[in-house]
Design a protein around this motif. Structure first.
Motif, mmCIF file in Angstrom:
data_model
loop_
_atom_site.group_PDB
_atom_site.id
_atom_site.type_symbol
_atom_site.label_atom_id
_atom_site.label_comp_id
_atom_site.label_asym_id
_atom_site.label_seq_id
_atom_site.Cartn_x
_atom_site.Cartn_y
_atom_site.Cartn_z
ATOM 1 N N GLY A 455 0.735 -1.422 0.162
ATOM 2 C CA GLY A 455 0.412 0.125 0.626
ATOM 3 C C GLY A 455 0.781 1.062 -0.097
ATOM 4 O O GLY A 455 0.616 2.128 -0.599
ATOM 5 N N LYS A 456 2.534 1.387 0.413
ATOM 6 C CA LYS A 456 3.053 2.290 0.452
ATOM 7 C C LYS A 456 3.545 2.642 -1.123
ATOM 8 O O LYS A 456 3.664 3.772 -1.649
ATOM 9 N N ILE A 457 4.057 1.053 -1.161
ATOM 10 C CA ILE A 457 4.517 0.725 -2.232
ATOM 11 C C ILE A 457 3.525 0.310 -3.105
ATOM 12 O O ILE A 457 3.415 -0.889 -2.991
ATOM 13 N N ASP A 464 4.593 8.353 -7.293
ATOM 14 C CA ASP A 464 4.434 9.527 -6.296
ATOM 15 C C ASP A 464 4.251 8.180 -5.163
ATOM 16 O O ASP A 464 4.231 9.327 -4.406
ATOM 17 N N ASP A 465 4.713 7.228 -5.056
ATOM 18 C CA ASP A 465 4.170 6.970 -3.575
ATOM 19 C C ASP A 465 6.012 7.096 -3.608
ATOM 20 O O ASP A 465 5.924 6.595 -2.547
ATOM 21 N N TRP A 466 7.190 6.574 -4.225
ATOM 22 C CA TRP A 466 8.291 6.381 -3.969
ATOM 23 C C TRP A 466 8.851 7.914 -3.083
ATOM 24 O O TRP A 466 9.569 8.203 -1.910
ATOM 25 N N ASN A 467 8.031 8.981 -4.180
ATOM 26 C CA ASN A 467 8.301 10.537 -3.523
ATOM 27 C C ASN A 467 7.779 10.466 -1.947
ATOM 28 O O ASN A 467 8.252 11.643 -1.279
ATOM 29 N N GLN A 468 6.950 9.870 -1.979
ATOM 30 C CA GLN A 468 6.430 10.171 -0.145
ATOM 31 C C GLN A 468 6.789 9.564 0.561
ATOM 32 O O GLN A 468 6.885 9.829 1.717
ATOM 33 N N LEU A 469 7.604 8.362 0.381
ATOM 34 C CA LEU A 469 8.698 7.700 0.938
ATOM 35 C C LEU A 469 9.631 8.208 1.985
ATOM 36 O O LEU A 469 10.181 9.282 1.795
ATOM 37 N N PRO A 470 9.694 8.216 3.308
ATOM 38 C CA PRO A 470 10.632 8.986 3.814
ATOM 39 C C PRO A 470 11.802 8.753 3.574
ATOM 40 O O PRO A 470 12.537 7.857 2.862
ATOM 41 N N TRP A 488 16.417 4.385 -7.008
ATOM 42 C CA TRP A 488 16.181 3.856 -6.004
ATOM 43 C C TRP A 488 15.863 2.826 -5.719
ATOM 44 O O TRP A 488 15.128 1.796 -6.397
ATOM 45 N N ALA A 489 15.772 2.022 -4.269
ATOM 46 C CA ALA A 489 15.452 0.766 -3.634
ATOM 47 C C ALA A 489 15.478 1.270 -2.456
ATOM 48 O O ALA A 489 15.560 1.763 -1.271
ATOM 49 N N THR A 490 14.558 0.352 -1.586
ATOM 50 C CA THR A 490 13.915 -0.049 -0.368
ATOM 51 C C THR A 490 13.593 -1.389 -1.180
ATOM 52 O O THR A 490 13.672 -1.989 -1.262
ATOM 53 N N HIS A 491 13.005 -1.149 0.987
ATOM 54 C CA HIS A 491 12.306 -2.675 0.788
ATOM 55 C C HIS A 491 11.307 -3.571 2.336
ATOM 56 O O HIS A 491 11.325 -2.461 2.723
ATOM 57 N N ASP A 492 10.936 -4.353 2.750
ATOM 58 C CA ASP A 492 10.110 -4.476 2.978
ATOM 59 C C ASP A 492 10.486 -6.494 4.319
ATOM 60 O O ASP A 492 11.554 -6.444 3.221
ATOM 61 N N GLU A 493 9.514 -7.024 4.264
ATOM 62 C CA GLU A 493 9.743 -8.150 5.210
ATOM 63 C C GLU A 493 9.828 -9.164 3.384
ATOM 64 O O GLU A 493 9.840 -10.443 3.820
ATOM 65 N N ALA A 494 9.036 -9.225 2.877
ATOM 66 C CA ALA A 494 8.482 -9.990 1.273
ATOM 67 C C ALA A 494 9.363 -9.532 0.449
ATOM 68 O O ALA A 494 9.925 -10.482 -0.701
ATOM 69 N N TYR A 495 9.778 -8.076 -0.078
ATOM 70 C CA TYR A 495 10.244 -7.733 -1.578
ATOM 71 C C TYR A 495 11.686 -7.391 -1.573
ATOM 72 O O TYR A 495 11.556 -6.247 -0.312
ATOM 73 N N LEU A 496 12.164 -6.465 -2.582
ATOM 74 C CA LEU A 496 13.096 -5.622 -2.917
ATOM 75 C C LEU A 496 12.344 -4.961 -3.847
ATOM 76 O O LEU A 496 11.982 -5.013 -4.570
#
Length: 748
Positions: A455-457, A464-470, A488-496
């Motif tokens: 939901g965040k990504i 636009d969702d990436w722009n809103q990430l801290p 750019w890169a980010t991650h969570d418990e399931a994905y890169l």
């Protein structure tokens, strides 16, 4: 001064009033839980109360002063949440209350639990039903047998097994009726049980899926044992030793419950592996080794009755797709249907008694464990497909005259394991801390437990969702490569997650986009996809995006742990000496095994090794509000923006929560080894399809400096963030459940 004193007195009386109201509310709540409002029931000849009973081949419920047919439809409820093992029992009373409301909204009239849950469950089921007397949610109480001891000792009659199970039965009955004080034991529920949930119980369901070797050994070792003739359940003359043992355990349940003035229908867990039918098309002896036959038991002086129950899935065991004798019945589409044929045969065997399917369903995972002839595989389905298949299986169970169908499962469970990914999850005890979408067992739920950035990504080709990430949650990882504006890169418990902004719009008809990943030392430093460029550090995996059939992730051939396990480890697939060399230049398709090679005399006939590609990258939208939503979508592009999310295991990670990646080392007796990554380096480039020219690999010197690229790094984690929401399959099961209910009502 007088005014001040009066104000103090006024405040004192207000405080006392508030306390009294709180006490009254608390006492009122406790009274409701301990002494539920009257639940209509039938009084039997011996004075015990009945709410449910068996009658012929169906179940009945006592309502409006008469017995009516009751079809049990609902869900199996697990005992845990993401980030926890089941024995930690983290689910709160509010969780239960929220879930019960959602279950009822879906059309469920029953929730099945496998074991004694904490007191909060029983308090919540009473509280919920007191608030919804017109449409209660009943529950089926399971009693967990000593599964590990049974498998290890293979003798159900050992005193330590027999006594342990009887003790668990006693505690379960006391817990249901609010008369238990269970001391703390690691991995088990405990506490003061004071809520009387007995009036909302539908049935008792004892045991687990029986190990066939245990059943066979028990039957052989205790052959000729005297027939068990209990006060409430007895074994028939033809009953085996293990069936006599089950009769004794069920009789114990009845005797314990009778002390509380109630009777409920009784059953024991069974599955296809230990069914009473024969399966000539099954290649393995073990899957047809032992039989546990519910018709060999019968109730005696137990008016609530007794019924049969089975876990039945369309993809396991293998005879569902191999046995020609299971192709005699066609489904609603006119196709030979092994599942429907099996249901009919099983129902015929149990003629005259109720039979329920207490587990059925398919998962919404990328990973696949087993396959079915009609595509009802154990995985490989998005949420829409999951709902379509589950609804279809439900309709087949209903149409074959069964007494109930309980969907597996309510919620996704991250701690679960699957045979074909277990060797690659290292360390295994941290499985609960990340969501492996290749492990299908983790994703059977209709209530999704999504990773932290769900939901965040969103994969939609927009940034636009990436722009809103801290800023602290993302990292720029490009190095000024030609054609790349930024990455750019980010991650969570399931994905890169990766966001790429190109200098020009991406056209899959004319271009391929490549993204190589360097996670540990080793890998391919050259490959055809690199168009002649040589790297100074190798790539473990390579993503290619283009047309639908072209988009995938591949793995360096000497790093390919699927090939290493089933080639080196088991000798089931051929090994190429060239492919196993360092820097082979070959990237293999990412595969999972779905069937092992089996040959006589270990099996009845030869069964070849089977595997399936799971590295295809599906293009789509992951916004659940979009009509184009696809829960399995892994990338999307629009204009000059490319977004992708890559499951951790497809990148070679065995546990991202502790930064563990698969090692290149050889297998030993303990299996694979992992090593700690220092980060992920990502090399992007474009290939012009017309000319074959690569854009983004330009460099000075002999080798492209992958080692100089910025590494994406993250901190290990010990707690998880997750998002909970119903899947698309929830709505489809809601329609199936409510349609059956409406048809039943109109047919009265």
């Amino acid at each position: 001064m007088i005014g001040s004193a009066n104000r103090k007195k006024s405040s004192l009386w207000k405080w006392i009033g508030i306390c009294l109201l709180g006490i009254i509310a608390f006492v009122g709540f406790q009274w409701k839980v301990l002494f539920p409002l009257h639940v209509e029931s039938f009084e039997s000849g011996d004075g015990t109360q009945l709410k449910f009973r068996t009658n012929g081949d169906q179940l009945e419920v006592f309502t409006d002063q008469k017995w009516e047919r009751f079809f049990a439809q609902g869900v199996n409820l697990g005992a845990t949440l993401p980030g926890h093992d089941p024995g930690e029992l983290p689910i709160t009373k509010q969780n239960y209350l929220d879930w019960f409301a959602k279950m009822a909204e879906m059309g469920s009239n029953v929730v099945r639990i496998y074991t004694i849950l904490p007191p909060e469950f029983y308090e919540a089921i009473v509280e919920y039903n007191q608030g919804h007397p017109e449409k209660p949610l009943y529950f089926i109480q399971g009693v967990w047998s000593p599964e590990e001891a049974l498998i290890e000792k293979r003798d159900a009659y050992l005193p330590e097994i027999r006594d342990t199970f009887k003790q668990e039965i006693t505690l379960a009955v006391q817990a249901v009726y609010g008369k238990a004080d269970i001391p703390e034991t690691p991995g088990k529920a405990s506490g003061a049980y004071r809520a009387n949930a007995g009036p909302y119980l539908m049935a008792w369901h004892i045991g687990t899926e029986w190990d066939p070797q245990m059943v066979d050994n028990t039957d052989t070792k205790h052959a000729g044992i005297p027939r068990f003739n209990g006060s409430h359940i007895r074994a028939k003359e033809e009953a085996t030793a293990f069936e006599n043992w089950l009769a004794e355990m069920l009789d114990n349940v009845a005797e314990q419950e009778r002390r509380f003035g109630w009777q409920h229908p009784l059953t024991f867990t069974n599955w296809v592996t230990t069914d009473p039918l024969t399966h000539p098309g099954e290649p393995t002896f073990e899957e047809d080794l032992a039989s546990v036959d519910a018709t060999h038991l019968e109730p005696a002086h137990w008016e609530a009755g007794y019924f049969a129950s089975y876990h039945v899935y369309p993809y396991y065991p293998d005879f569902f797709r191999l046995d020609e004798t299971l192709r005699t019945v066609t489904n609603e589409e006119g196709k030979p249907d092994s599942y429907k044929t099996y249901l009919r045969k099983l129902k015929k065997h149990h003629a005259g008694m109720p039979i329920m399917v207490t587990e059925f369903g398919v998962p919404s995972s990328i990973g696949i464990g087993h396959v079915d002839r009609l595509g009802r595989d154990q995985g490989g389905h998005n949420e829409q497909e999951q709902g379509e298949i589950n609804s279809s299986l439900f309709r087949e169970i209903v149409s074959e005259g069964y007494a109930g169908a309980i969907l597996f499962a309510w919620q996704d469970e991250w701690f679960k394991k699957t045979w074909n990914t277990m060797p690659f999850e290292i360390p295994a005890d941290r499985r609960k801390l990340w969501l492996n979408v290749l492990t299908n067992e983790e994703m059977f739920g209709v209530l999704g437990m999504y990773p932290g950035k769900d939901g965040k990504i969103v994969m939609d080709g927009k940034d636009d969702d990436w722009n809103q990430l801290p800023e602290e949650e993302k990292q720029r990882v490009d190095a000024g490569q030609a054609g790349i504006k930024e990455m750019w890169a980010t991650h969570d418990e399931a994905y890169l997650y990766v966001l790429v902004r190109l200098n020009e719009a991406f056209d899959p008809d004319k271009q391929s986009f490549h993204l190589g990943f360097d996670t540990i030392a080793g890998g391919n430093r050259h490959a055809p996809e690199l168009s002649g460029t040589v790297l100074d550090e190798g790539l473990e995996t390579l993503v290619t995006l283009g047309k639908d059939e072209e988009s995938d992730i591949k793995i360096a051939s000497n790093y390919d742990f699927h090939t290493r396990l089933y080639g080196y480890g088991y000798g089931m697939i051929p090994l190429s000496e060239r492919e196993m060399k360092d820097d082979s230049g070959i990237f293999n398709p990412w595969k999972l095994a779905i069937g092992l090679e089996m040959t006589p005399p270990d099996t009845k006939f030869h069964h070849p090794f089977e595997d399936i590609v799971v590295g295809k990258l599906k293009r789509g939208v992951t916004d659940p509000q979009s009509p184009d939503y696809d829960s399995l979508a892994l990338w999307q592009a629009s204009g000059n923006v490319i977004e992708l999310r890559i499951p951790w295991m497809l990148l070679g990670f065995t546990d991202p929560s502790s930064l563990q990646a698969m090692s290149y080392g050889a297998l030993d007796r303990n299996g694979f080894q992992s090593e700690t990554t220092k980060g992920i380096r990502m090399q992007p480039w474009m290939t012009d399809k017309a000319t074959g020219k690569a854009i983004g690999l330009e460099h000075q010197g002999d080798k492209y400096p992958v080692s100089k690229l910025p590494a994406y790094v993250w901190e290990p984690w010990e707690t998880v963030e997750y998002q909970e929401r119903p899947k698309k399959s929830y709505e489809m099961m809601k329609k199936a459940y409510l349609d059956r209910h409406s048809a039943s009502e109109s047919g009265r």
